[in-house]
Design an enzyme around this catalytic site. Structure first.
Site, PDB file in Angstrom:
ATOM      1  N   THR A 278      14.301  -7.855 -88.850  1.00 19.07           N
ATOM      2  CA  THR A 278      13.805  -6.674 -88.369  1.00 19.07           C
ATOM      3  C   THR A 278      13.926  -7.056 -86.585  1.00 19.07           C
ATOM      4  O   THR A 278      13.615  -5.989 -85.916  1.00 19.07           O
ATOM      5  CB  THR A 278      12.623  -6.402 -88.612  1.00 19.07           C
ATOM      6  OG1 THR A 278      11.698  -7.683 -88.440  1.00 19.07           O
ATOM      7  CG2 THR A 278      12.412  -6.031 -89.953  1.00 19.07           C
ATOM      8  N   GLY A 279      14.041  -8.052 -86.122  1.00 15.76           N
ATOM      9  CA  GLY A 279      14.185  -8.320 -84.852  1.00 15.76           C
ATOM     10  C   GLY A 279      15.474  -8.146 -84.103  1.00 15.76           C
ATOM     11  O   GLY A 279      16.357  -7.988 -84.902  1.00 15.76           O
TER      12      GLY A 279
ATOM     13  N   VAL B 104      12.789 -18.718 -92.381  1.00 16.29           N
ATOM     14  CA  VAL B 104      11.877 -19.667 -92.505  1.00 16.29           C
ATOM     15  C   VAL B 104      11.392 -19.890 -94.032  1.00 16.29           C
ATOM     16  O   VAL B 104      10.558 -20.718 -94.382  1.00 16.29           O
ATOM     17  CB  VAL B 104      10.721 -19.381 -91.557  1.00 16.29           C
ATOM     18  CG1 VAL B 104      11.107 -19.422 -90.136  1.00 16.29           C
ATOM     19  CG2 VAL B 104       9.796 -18.124 -91.820  1.00 16.29           C
TER      20      VAL B 104
ATOM     21  N   LYS C  81       1.978 -29.938 -90.713  1.00 15.35           N
ATOM     22  CA  LYS C  81       1.484 -31.250 -91.156  1.00 15.35           C
ATOM     23  C   LYS C  81       2.353 -32.411 -90.878  1.00 15.35           C
ATOM     24  O   LYS C  81       1.739 -33.387 -90.423  1.00 15.35           O
ATOM     25  CB  LYS C  81       1.612 -30.973 -92.844  1.00 15.35           C
ATOM     26  CG  LYS C  81       0.755 -32.243 -93.425  1.00 15.35           C
ATOM     27  CD  LYS C  81       0.849 -31.905 -94.991  1.00 15.35           C
ATOM     28  CE  LYS C  81       0.549 -33.130 -95.903  1.00 15.35           C
ATOM     29  NZ  LYS C  81       1.322 -33.132 -96.796  1.00 15.35           N
TER      30      LYS C  81
ATOM     31  N   TYR D 177       2.956  -6.087 -98.222  1.00 14.66           N
ATOM     32  CA  TYR D 177       2.572  -6.493 -97.043  1.00 14.66           C
ATOM     33  C   TYR D 177       1.257  -7.124 -97.153  1.00 14.66           C
ATOM     34  O   TYR D 177       0.731  -8.186 -96.425  1.00 14.66           O
ATOM     35  CB  TYR D 177       2.603  -5.415 -95.815  1.00 14.66           C
ATOM     36  CG  TYR D 177       2.440  -5.945 -94.437  1.00 14.66           C
ATOM     37  CD1 TYR D 177       3.083  -6.825 -93.587  1.00 14.66           C
ATOM     38  CD2 TYR D 177       1.284  -5.381 -93.562  1.00 14.66           C
ATOM     39  CE1 TYR D 177       2.985  -7.353 -92.404  1.00 14.66           C
ATOM     40  CE2 TYR D 177       1.257  -5.692 -92.228  1.00 14.66           C
ATOM     41  CZ  TYR D 177       1.910  -6.663 -91.737  1.00 14.66           C
ATOM     42  OH  TYR D 177       1.678  -6.831 -90.468  1.00 14.66           O
TER      43      TYR D 177
ATOM     44  N   LYS E  28       0.058 -11.142 -96.621  1.00 13.22           N
ATOM     45  CA  LYS E  28      -0.814 -11.666 -95.346  1.00 13.22           C
ATOM     46  C   LYS E  28      -2.020 -12.111 -96.071  1.00 13.22           C
ATOM     47  O   LYS E  28      -2.576 -13.140 -95.470  1.00 13.22           O
ATOM     48  CB  LYS E  28      -1.013 -10.587 -94.597  1.00 13.22           C
ATOM     49  CG  LYS E  28       0.081 -10.054 -93.660  1.00 13.22           C
ATOM     50  CD  LYS E  28       0.815 -11.231 -92.865  1.00 13.22           C
ATOM     51  CE  LYS E  28       1.704 -10.650 -91.845  1.00 13.22           C
ATOM     52  NZ  LYS E  28       2.162 -11.736 -90.948  1.00 13.22           N
TER      53      LYS E  28
ATOM     54  N   TYR F  42      -4.409 -25.372 -96.405  1.00 16.82           N
ATOM     55  CA  TYR F  42      -3.698 -26.500 -95.789  1.00 16.82           C
ATOM     56  C   TYR F  42      -4.740 -27.174 -94.983  1.00 16.82           C
ATOM     57  O   TYR F  42      -4.714 -28.658 -94.493  1.00 16.82           O
ATOM     58  CB  TYR F  42      -2.346 -26.041 -95.041  1.00 16.82           C
ATOM     59  CG  TYR F  42      -1.172 -26.176 -95.726  1.00 16.82           C
ATOM     60  CD1 TYR F  42      -0.855 -25.432 -97.071  1.00 16.82           C
ATOM     61  CD2 TYR F  42      -0.168 -27.286 -95.459  1.00 16.82           C
ATOM     62  CE1 TYR F  42       0.389 -25.474 -97.645  1.00 16.82           C
ATOM     63  CE2 TYR F  42       0.854 -27.341 -96.274  1.00 16.82           C
ATOM     64  CZ  TYR F  42       1.256 -26.419 -97.205  1.00 16.82           C
ATOM     65  OH  TYR F  42       2.328 -26.781 -98.020  1.00 16.82           O
TER      66      TYR F  42
ATOM     67  N   ARG G 261       6.880   3.298 -86.780  1.00 16.94           N
ATOM     68  CA  ARG G 261       5.513   3.266 -86.626  1.00 16.94           C
ATOM     69  C   ARG G 261       5.283   4.372 -85.718  1.00 16.94           C
ATOM     70  O   ARG G 261       5.953   5.110 -85.087  1.00 16.94           O
ATOM     71  CB  ARG G 261       5.148   1.992 -85.775  1.00 16.94           C
ATOM     72  CG  ARG G 261       5.067   0.631 -86.582  1.00 16.94           C
ATOM     73  CD  ARG G 261       4.708  -0.518 -85.895  1.00 16.94           C
ATOM     74  NE  ARG G 261       5.705  -1.340 -85.670  1.00 16.94           N
ATOM     75  CZ  ARG G 261       5.519  -2.847 -85.478  1.00 16.94           C
ATOM     76  NH1 ARG G 261       4.541  -3.337 -85.597  1.00 16.94           N
ATOM     77  NH2 ARG G 261       6.687  -3.505 -85.368  1.00 16.94           N
TER      78      ARG G 261
END
Ligand code: NAD
Ligand code: UDP
Length: 318
Positions: A35-36, A57, A104, A144, A148, A158, A185
């Site tokens: 989306t970027g 990622v 980590k 969504y 999140k 973690y 939006r």
């Protein structure tokens, strides 16, 4: 420091990259461009302290040693996350875990971009960080919201199990230059519609509320939080609350547009009220937003004016 910004080619992430470079850091931006847009970081092309890594990622990756990870990768507008539901769940879960593994490995600080959507359609108003939310776990927005909420849970895990040095920011509706014009939006739709003379599409009767934070205020809050030791979630947003009808009115005034308002059906599970309690951020960071909606829209006007040339029509989620 060498820092990683995931989602750095997006709206908030690209401004964060600018701010981090401005503080003297070296920035690795990892983004799969779901989306970027590369336009958001095009001005950094010749910046020697900036690296762009086209990377999903959700796949394990290693960008080399970094001292801090800002995990901002995720579709964020309802139109985007409803279109990319599975990708949204993956980046909040697998993507967050991959980034936490990297934190980590390098003993890096990790900051998660979370969201006011964790509060769902809130029964407490304004929303304090202590409120656990009212989220429909199986509705369309759950891809969504639950992504999140999982990301927050795994961040805390973690920290507890692997001693990772974590932060969680709950971002409330943010706007400004580089907000993608057709991301559906409310600010992008209204600005586009006002500047092209189309009707402003108000969903429902427009009595639902949101509070809008200008991007420079948001980034200042995020950076301030990253420098503290606070690991519990912290709201960063603007506490001035507007109904969507009032927001439409401000857009019409700022753009001097004679567009009319047209009502359309309210999307399912659309939160009725949303406003951050920023008491914690004020106490902890000495931070509060300084740019009101009218001023922020004025500051964004040139961007939206140039973006409307040749743009696609406004979108809606469902
Ligand atoms: P955006 O869509 O402009 O940016 C998100 C970026 O993440 C995009 O560049 C996209 O390509 C990238 N991305 C998505 N999936 C990826 C993946 N698997 N691997 C690598 N990159 C990936 O959205 P935004 O408004 O800039 O939001 C950024 C972050 O802030 C998101 O995590 C969002 O949840 C959070 N947030 C934003 C707002 C807001 O009002 N803008 C409010 C609350 C939370
Ligand atoms: N909205 C609207 N017209 C539009 C786009 C959005 O009335 O063209 C409303 C939407 O129903 C919601 C609010 O504006 O109540 C904010 O929507 P947005 O998609 O910006 O973000 P949300 O806060 O819902 O994630």
């Amino acid at each position: 420091m060498r820092v990683l910004v995931t989602g750095g080619a997006g709206f908030v992430g690209s401004h964060l990259c600018d701010a981090l470079l401005g503080e003297g850091h070296s920035v690795v931006c990892a983004d799969n461009l779901l989306t970027g847009r590369t336009q958001n970081i095009a001005h950094l092309r010749n910046e020697p302290r900036f690296e762009f890594l086209q990377q999903d990622v959700c796949q394990p990756f290693d960008c080399g040693r970094v001292a801090c990870i800002f995990h901002f990768a995720s579709p964020a507008s309802p139109v985007d996350y409803l279109k990319h539901g599975i990708e949204t769940l993956r980046v909040g879960s697998l993507g967050s875990m991959n980034c936490l593994d990297l934190a980590k490995k390098y003993d890096a600080k990790f900051l998660l971009a979370s969201t006011s959507e964790c509060y769902g359609d809130p029964l407490e108003h304004p929303q304090k960080e202590s409120y656990w939310g009212n989220v429909n776990p199986v509705g369309p927005r759950s891809v969504y919201d639950e992504s999140k909420r999982f990301a927050e849970a795994v961040t805390m895990a973690y920290r507890r199990y692997h001693n990772v040095n974590t932060r969680i920011v709950r971002i409330f509706n943010t706007y400004g230059p580089r907000l993608q014009l057709n991301d559906g939006r409310v600010i992008s739709n209204f600005m586009r519609q006002a500047l092209t003379g189309e009707d402003l599409t108000v969903y429902g009767d427009g009595s639902q509320t949101r509070s809008f934070c200008y991007i420079s205020d948001e980034v200042a809050g995020i950076l301030a939080l990253s420098k503290t030791d606070e690991h519990e979630p912290t709201n960063i947003g603007n506490p001035s609350e507007f109904t969507i009808l009032e927001c439409a009115q401000v857009v019409l005034e700022v753009t001097r547009s004679s567009s009319k308002i047209r009502h359309e059906p309210l999307p399912q599970d659309d939160p009725q009220q949303r406003c951050p309690d920023i008491g914690k951020a004020k106490r902890l960071l000495g931070w509060e937003p300084v740019i009101d909606l009218r001023t922020g829209l004025q500051k964004s006007l040139d961007y939206f004016r140039s973006a409307v040339h040749g743009s696609a029509p406004a979108r809606r989620a469902i």
